[in-house]
Motif scaffolding. Structure first.
Motif, PDB file in Angstrom:
ATOM      1  N   SER A  83     -16.794  10.220 -51.623  1.00  0.00           N
ATOM      2  CA  SER A  83     -16.724   9.932 -53.050  1.00  0.00           C
ATOM      3  C   SER A  83     -15.415   9.235 -53.391  1.00  0.00           C
ATOM      4  CB  SER A  83     -16.863  11.227 -53.850  1.00  0.00           C
ATOM      5  OG  SER A  83     -15.864  12.151 -53.470  1.00  0.00           O
ATOM      6  N   ASN A  84     -15.399   8.573 -54.539  1.00  0.00           N
ATOM      7  CA  ASN A  84     -14.229   7.819 -54.956  1.00  0.00           C
ATOM      8  C   ASN A  84     -13.040   8.724 -55.252  1.00  0.00           C
ATOM      9  OD1 ASN A  84     -15.646   5.460 -54.715  1.00  0.00           O
ATOM     10  ND2 ASN A  84     -16.065   5.234 -56.899  1.00  0.00           N
ATOM     11  N   THR A  85     -11.861   8.248 -54.901  1.00  0.00           N
ATOM     12  CA  THR A  85     -10.618   8.979 -55.133  1.00  0.00           C
ATOM     13  C   THR A  85      -9.555   7.993 -55.586  1.00  0.00           C
ATOM     14  OG1 THR A  85      -9.765   8.614 -52.888  1.00  0.00           O
ATOM     15  CG2 THR A  85     -11.137  10.574 -53.217  1.00  0.00           C
ATOM     16  N   GLU A  86      -8.370   8.517 -55.871  1.00  0.00           N
ATOM     17  CA  GLU A  86      -7.234   7.652 -56.099  1.00  0.00           C
ATOM     18  C   GLU A  86      -6.981   6.842 -54.833  1.00  0.00           C
ATOM     19  OE1 GLU A  86      -2.439   8.184 -56.912  1.00  0.00           O
ATOM     20  OE2 GLU A  86      -3.813   9.842 -57.327  1.00  0.00           O
ATOM     21  N   LYS A  87      -6.598   5.582 -54.996  1.00  0.00           N
ATOM     22  CA  LYS A  87      -6.420   4.672 -53.862  1.00  0.00           C
ATOM     23  C   LYS A  87      -5.374   5.196 -52.894  1.00  0.00           C
ATOM     24  CE  LYS A  87      -6.087  -0.319 -53.068  1.00  0.00           C
ATOM     25  NZ  LYS A  87      -5.857  -1.619 -53.763  1.00  0.00           N
ATOM     26  N   MET A  88      -5.749   5.308 -51.636  1.00  0.00           N
ATOM     27  CA  MET A  88      -4.838   5.786 -50.605  1.00  0.00           C
ATOM     28  C   MET A  88      -3.900   4.669 -50.152  1.00  0.00           C
ATOM     29  SD  MET A  88      -5.407   9.007 -49.991  1.00  0.00           S
ATOM     30  CE  MET A  88      -4.563   9.227 -48.409  1.00  0.00           C
ATOM     31  N   PRO A  89      -2.699   5.019 -49.713  1.00  0.00           N
ATOM     32  CA  PRO A  89      -1.824   4.009 -49.103  1.00  0.00           C
ATOM     33  C   PRO A  89      -2.370   3.571 -47.748  1.00  0.00           C
ATOM     34  CG  PRO A  89      -0.865   6.182 -48.881  1.00  0.00           C
ATOM     35  CD  PRO A  89      -2.087   6.342 -49.741  1.00  0.00           C
ATOM     36  N   VAL A  90      -1.688   2.625 -47.131  1.00  0.00           N
ATOM     37  CA  VAL A  90      -2.004   2.176 -45.783  1.00  0.00           C
ATOM     38  C   VAL A  90      -0.725   2.267 -44.971  1.00  0.00           C
ATOM     39  CG1 VAL A  90      -3.056   0.357 -44.375  1.00  0.00           C
ATOM     40  CG2 VAL A  90      -3.573   0.494 -46.803  1.00  0.00           C
ATOM     41  N   LEU A  91      -0.841   2.630 -43.700  1.00  0.00           N
ATOM     42  CA  LEU A  91       0.341   2.777 -42.860  1.00  0.00           C
ATOM     43  C   LEU A  91       0.243   1.917 -41.605  1.00  0.00           C
ATOM     44  CD1 LEU A  91       0.793   6.686 -42.835  1.00  0.00           C
ATOM     45  CD2 LEU A  91       1.967   5.033 -44.315  1.00  0.00           C
ATOM     46  N   GLY A 141     -11.283  -2.436 -47.113  1.00  0.00           N
ATOM     47  CA  GLY A 141     -10.474  -2.003 -48.248  1.00  0.00           C
ATOM     48  C   GLY A 141     -11.102  -0.926 -49.113  1.00  0.00           C
ATOM     49  N   LEU A 142     -12.419  -0.951 -49.275  1.00  0.00           N
ATOM     50  CA  LEU A 142     -13.093   0.029 -50.127  1.00  0.00           C
ATOM     51  C   LEU A 142     -12.852   1.458 -49.651  1.00  0.00           C
ATOM     52  CD1 LEU A 142     -14.995   0.440 -52.551  1.00  0.00           C
ATOM     53  CD2 LEU A 142     -16.926   0.283 -50.968  1.00  0.00           C
ATOM     54  N   LEU A 143     -12.622   1.631 -48.362  1.00  0.00           N
ATOM     55  CA  LEU A 143     -12.408   2.976 -47.831  1.00  0.00           C
ATOM     56  C   LEU A 143     -11.159   3.624 -48.427  1.00  0.00           C
ATOM     57  CD1 LEU A 143     -13.259   2.443 -44.051  1.00  0.00           C
ATOM     58  CD2 LEU A 143     -14.716   3.414 -45.841  1.00  0.00           C
ATOM     59  N   ARG A 144     -10.188   2.820 -48.810  1.00  0.00           N
ATOM     60  CA  ARG A 144      -8.959   3.360 -49.412  1.00  0.00           C
ATOM     61  C   ARG A 144      -9.264   4.098 -50.704  1.00  0.00           C
ATOM     62  NH1 ARG A 144      -4.436  -0.964 -50.243  1.00  0.00           N
ATOM     63  NH2 ARG A 144      -3.342   0.976 -50.757  1.00  0.00           N
ATOM     64  N   GLU A 145     -10.344   3.713 -51.396  1.00  0.00           N
ATOM     65  CA  GLU A 145     -10.718   4.322 -52.670  1.00  0.00           C
ATOM     66  C   GLU A 145     -11.665   5.495 -52.468  1.00  0.00           C
ATOM     67  OE1 GLU A 145     -12.112   1.216 -55.209  1.00  0.00           O
ATOM     68  OE2 GLU A 145     -10.440  -0.102 -54.695  1.00  0.00           O
TER      69      GLU A 145
END
Length: 300
Positions: free
Chosen positions: A40-48, A189-193
């Motif tokens: 489910s959708n969440t706040e956008k995660m960072p990337v490392l 990119g959608l996975l970050r959300e």
């Protein structure tokens, strides 16, 4: 360190049973939503991007390990992790799709203690399928044989020592050029959300052939290595991804810093996911052994 698409009828077709067809369409949409909403959708995660360095970082206590711990404390705990590691090179692109990935000790000549380390994080067949379905530019295969190599577990174990976050890996297709990897990453990119932390694991500067093994545990850099690392950071801060994609044209320092692409390409996956209004921050920004840099990047 070492090496479903949904099919439907056209609107012009005569439909003697509109309610029945609408019901079928609704059922198909529901099936599709089950696939795309498994996370489910969440706040956008960072990337490392994590400079993983020596496998010994898995069991040693040093400033780099502390840096990994610190960064985990700065971000929301993810629902799952997708890791692109320098140590899984394949012909074609694959994601691990098993429920319980094995811990792979893909190195030699290290103490017994290192080979005894297990990182029993679960996998996520659901995430593997979602990642596969997001990518349209190439076919992504589901793998049931790999697991977690040391490019993944040796750093992720410091982020989440409880091994309670599902982890999948995506392989590097070594037949493809840097632009392919950058473009592929953008499709994820959608996975970050959806609560997924995407990690590229490698090293910005990585030339094992020129390592001064006597100085592996100290902050030491050859001049060309420091110059290459500094230029990489400047390109990152300037959002000049084109130059970084075409790194082979950047001169002698880059030829020495990136003699083979596998440790560098995970950086491109991380940079490709940077949004327009996001910033890049560096940590663990130190060299070791003359020809390796541990520089890490957080995009948020």
């Amino acid at each position: 360190f070492s090496r479903n698409t949904l099919k439907y009828r056209g609107h012009g077709a005569f439909n003697p049973f509109p309610e029945d067809n609408n019901q079928k369409m609704s059922m198909k949409l529901n099936e599709l939503n089950k696939i795309t909403s498994s996370f489910s959708n969440t706040e956008k995660m960072p990337v490392l991007f994590l400079g993983h360095g020596s496998p010994m970082n898995a069991i040693e206590e040093n400033e780099f390990v502390q840096g990994f711990r610190n960064i985990a404390g700065q971000i929301k705990k993810p629902k799952a992790i997708l890791c692109i590691s320098a140590h899984w090179e394949t012909r074609g692109t694959f994601v691990t799709a098993m429920s319980n990935p094995r811990t792979i000790h893909d190195f030699g000549g290290f103490p017994k203690e290192l080979y005894e380390v297990q990182y029993p994080a679960p996998g996520s067949p659901e995430l593997a399928k979602e990642a596969r379905d997001l990518v349209k530019t190439t076919e992504v295969g589901l793998d049931d044989k790999w697991g977690l190599d040391h490019g993944a577990w040796s750093v992720i174990k410091h982020l989440y020592p409880g091994a309670d976050v599902p982890v999948i890996q995506m392989s590097l297709d070594y037949y493809q050029k840097p632009q392919y990897h950058y473009d592929l990453a953008r499709e994820l990119g959608l996975l970050r959300e959806k609560g997924v932390l995407i990690i590229g694991s490698g090293n910005m500067v990585h030339n094992l052939g020129l390592v001064d093994w006597r100085r592996l545990n100290e902050s030491f850099s050859y001049e060309w290595a420091q110059e290459a690392n500094d230029k990489m950071k400047q390109y990152i801060l300037n959002d000049d991804h084109k130059s970084l994609i075409n790194y082979q044209q950047l001169g002698r320092e880059f030829q020495l810093a990136v003699p083979t692409a596998e440790h560098y390409l995970p950086l491109l996956y991380t940079l490709a996911l940077k949004g327009k209004n996001e910033t890049a921050d560096f940590f663990n920004d130190k060299p070791v052994g003359g020809s390796i840099t541990m520089t890490c990047v957080k995009i948020s």
